[in-house]
Enzyme design. Structure first.
Site, short mmCIF file in Angstrom:
data_model
loop_
_atom_site.label_atom_id
_atom_site.label_comp_id
_atom_site.label_asym_id
_atom_site.label_seq_id
_atom_site.Cartn_x
_atom_site.Cartn_y
_atom_site.Cartn_z
N ASP A 50 0.84 -1.20 0.00
CA ASP A 50 0.00 0.00 0.00
C ASP A 50 0.87 1.25 0.00
O ASP A 50 1.55 1.54 0.98
CB ASP A 50 -0.90 0.02 1.25
CG ASP A 50 -1.82 1.23 1.27
OD1 ASP A 50 -2.91 1.13 0.69
OD2 ASP A 50 -1.42 2.28 1.83
N LYS A 80 -2.74 5.98 -4.38
CA LYS A 80 -3.85 6.90 -4.07
C LYS A 80 -3.69 8.24 -4.77
O LYS A 80 -2.58 8.73 -4.95
CB LYS A 80 -3.92 7.12 -2.55
CG LYS A 80 -3.87 5.83 -1.77
CD LYS A 80 -4.00 6.01 -0.26
CE LYS A 80 -3.67 4.70 0.44
NZ LYS A 80 -2.24 4.55 0.80
N1 NAP Z 1 -5.21 6.39 3.58
C1 NAP Z 1 -4.67 7.09 4.53
O1 NAP Z 1 -4.98 8.27 4.75
C2 NAP Z 1 -3.62 6.45 5.39
C3 NAP Z 1 -3.22 7.07 6.59
C4 NAP Z 1 -2.28 6.42 7.40
C5 NAP Z 1 -1.76 5.21 7.01
N2 NAP Z 1 -2.15 4.64 5.82
C6 NAP Z 1 -1.58 3.34 5.38
O2 NAP Z 1 -1.59 2.40 6.45
C7 NAP Z 1 -0.26 1.94 6.71
C8 NAP Z 1 -0.07 1.59 8.16
O3 NAP Z 1 -0.35 2.68 9.00
P1 NAP Z 1 0.79 3.52 9.77
O4 NAP Z 1 2.06 3.48 9.00
O5 NAP Z 1 0.21 4.83 10.09
O6 NAP Z 1 0.96 2.83 11.17
P2 NAP Z 1 0.94 1.35 11.81
O7 NAP Z 1 1.13 0.30 10.80
O8 NAP Z 1 -0.24 1.33 12.69
O9 NAP Z 1 2.22 1.46 12.74
C9 NAP Z 1 3.50 1.69 12.23
C10 NAP Z 1 4.42 1.98 13.41
O10 NAP Z 1 4.52 0.84 14.26
C11 NAP Z 1 5.87 0.37 14.30
N3 NAP Z 1 5.79 -1.11 14.23
C12 NAP Z 1 5.57 -1.89 13.16
N4 NAP Z 1 5.55 -3.19 13.48
C13 NAP Z 1 5.77 -3.25 14.81
C14 NAP Z 1 5.87 -4.32 15.72
N5 NAP Z 1 5.74 -5.58 15.32
N6 NAP Z 1 6.11 -4.03 17.04
C15 NAP Z 1 6.23 -2.74 17.43
N7 NAP Z 1 6.14 -1.69 16.61
C16 NAP Z 1 5.92 -1.93 15.30
C17 NAP Z 1 6.56 0.99 13.10
O11 NAP Z 1 7.92 1.22 13.35
P3 NAP Z 1 9.10 0.64 12.40
O12 NAP Z 1 8.79 1.01 10.99
O13 NAP Z 1 10.31 1.30 12.94
O14 NAP Z 1 9.10 -0.84 12.62
C18 NAP Z 1 5.82 2.31 12.98
O15 NAP Z 1 6.34 3.26 13.88
C19 NAP Z 1 0.59 3.11 6.21
O16 NAP Z 1 1.94 2.77 6.06
C20 NAP Z 1 -0.13 3.47 4.94
O17 NAP Z 1 0.19 2.56 3.91
C21 NAP Z 1 -3.08 5.23 5.03
#
Ligand code: NAP
Length: 273
Positions: A50, A80
């Site tokens: 994504d 997107k």
């Molecule tokens: N459509 C939208 O508006 C929108 C908005 C936000 C997000 N998104 C999508 O959703 C995806 C995921 O959301 P997100 O990036 O906001 O946050 P998330 O996946 O909820 O969390 C990511 C965070 O958690 C850490 N992490 C990952 N695996 C872990 C584990 N096993 N144990 C502990 N910590 C861990 C990562 O650090 P490290 O990388 O250092 O491991 C990072 O700081 C995004 O990357 C994006 O593709 C879309």
């Protein structure tokens, strides 16, 4: 352990199969960090990535895909349409395809329901879909009122609505609205952007299953019938996050997690947009 990630998909309302689990790359830095993260994920069995134009790493996703050697037809790639580009979706979709290096995207989403341009953007996305530029089209950050508004003019029902969703922001009304209308809800920030990973309630459940807090949050999303896209740039976490297909949460644990909602948002709030 055998990685069963590949085996699970959901059928979208147009018949396209979408893996229920994938890698998110928001805030994954363009260059080596993103290429390595995506390459690790693909090596570990992920088949769903994504990205978004605004993440600035579409070209790295493309590079990692090419390096991986995984056939294009085994992959599901989402990108997107950025807010300021909503007046000319086709132009920016074509640009994204070029940047990633693919002929067609698997899923193209309106990133955010921008007032004033979202209707025109959806009508243009419908045309691009009919012309084969995307295998499926959908929306992101749409609340129930945004969906209701869209239903009045949409010829094509969005296949997906990607929104922030985790037990601390449990939007059951939105999930039910999506299910009722045959729209798959895709949970973004499923780890609450890492901000609630040390929650003691979560630690207790994780201990019970011999799993990590992240794995419980990811499994919770899958058990609720959502698609889920955790982000990590660390290979060991990318592996950890994928190891969620050998267990499921019990009815009573799912019920308990239903009580955790705090309307805790880590990302932008589309309410009222
Ligand atoms: N459509 C939208 O508006 C929108 C908005 C936000 C997000 N998104 C999508 O959703 C995806 C995921 O959301 P997100 O990036 O906001 O946050 P998330 O996946 O909820 O969390 C990511 C965070 O958690 C850490 N992490 C990952 N695996 C872990 C584990 N096993 N144990 C502990 N910590 C861990 C990562 O650090 P490290 O990388 O250092 O491991 C990072 O700081 C995004 O990357 C994006 O593709 C879309």
């Amino acid at each position: 352990m055998q990685n069963l990630v590949l085996n699970q998909s959901v059928r979208l309302n147009n018949g396209v199969e979408m893996p229920v689990f994938g890698l998110g790359v928001w805030k994954t830095r363009s260059g080596k960090e993103c290429v390595d993260a995506v390459l690790s994920a693909l090596e570990l069995g992920y088949r769903h990535i994504d990205t978004a134009k605004i993440y600035g790493n579409e070209s790295d996703v493309g590079e990692a895909i090419r390096k991986s050697g995984v056939p294009r037809n085994e992959l599901f790639i989402t990108t997107k349409l950025w807010n300021s580009d909503q007046k000319d979706p086709r132009k920016y979709l074509e640009e994204s395809l070029k940047t990633i290096g693919v002929d067609q995207i698997d899923l193209y989403l309106i990133h955010f329901p921008v007032a004033g341009t979202r209707k025109q953007a959806w009508k243009e996305l419908e045309k691009a879909y009919k012309d084969g530029l995307a295998r499926a089209i959908g929306v992101s950050n749409y609340t129930i009122p945004h969906l209701q508004e869209l239903f009045q003019y949409a010829e094509i029902t969005p296949a997906v609505n990607q929104v922030e969703y985790h037990p601390f922001l449990n939007q059951n009304d939105l999930l039910n609205t999506c299910k009722k209308n045959n729209i798959v809800l895709e949970a973004y920030s499923p780890l609450a952007h890492g901000q609630r990973i040390s929650d003691p309630k979560l630690a207790k459940i994780a201990k019970k299953y011999g799993k990590t807090p992240a794995q419980i949050l990811i499994r919770w999303a899958i058990d609720k019938g959502m698609v889920v896209i955790p982000k990590s740039v660390k290979r060991e976490r990318i592996l950890e996050n994928s190891q969620v297909f050998d267990f499921s949460l019990s009815g009573s644990d799912l019920q308990e997690m239903e009580t955790w909602n705090e309307n805790f948002r880590t990302c932008w709030d589309p309410t009222g947009a």
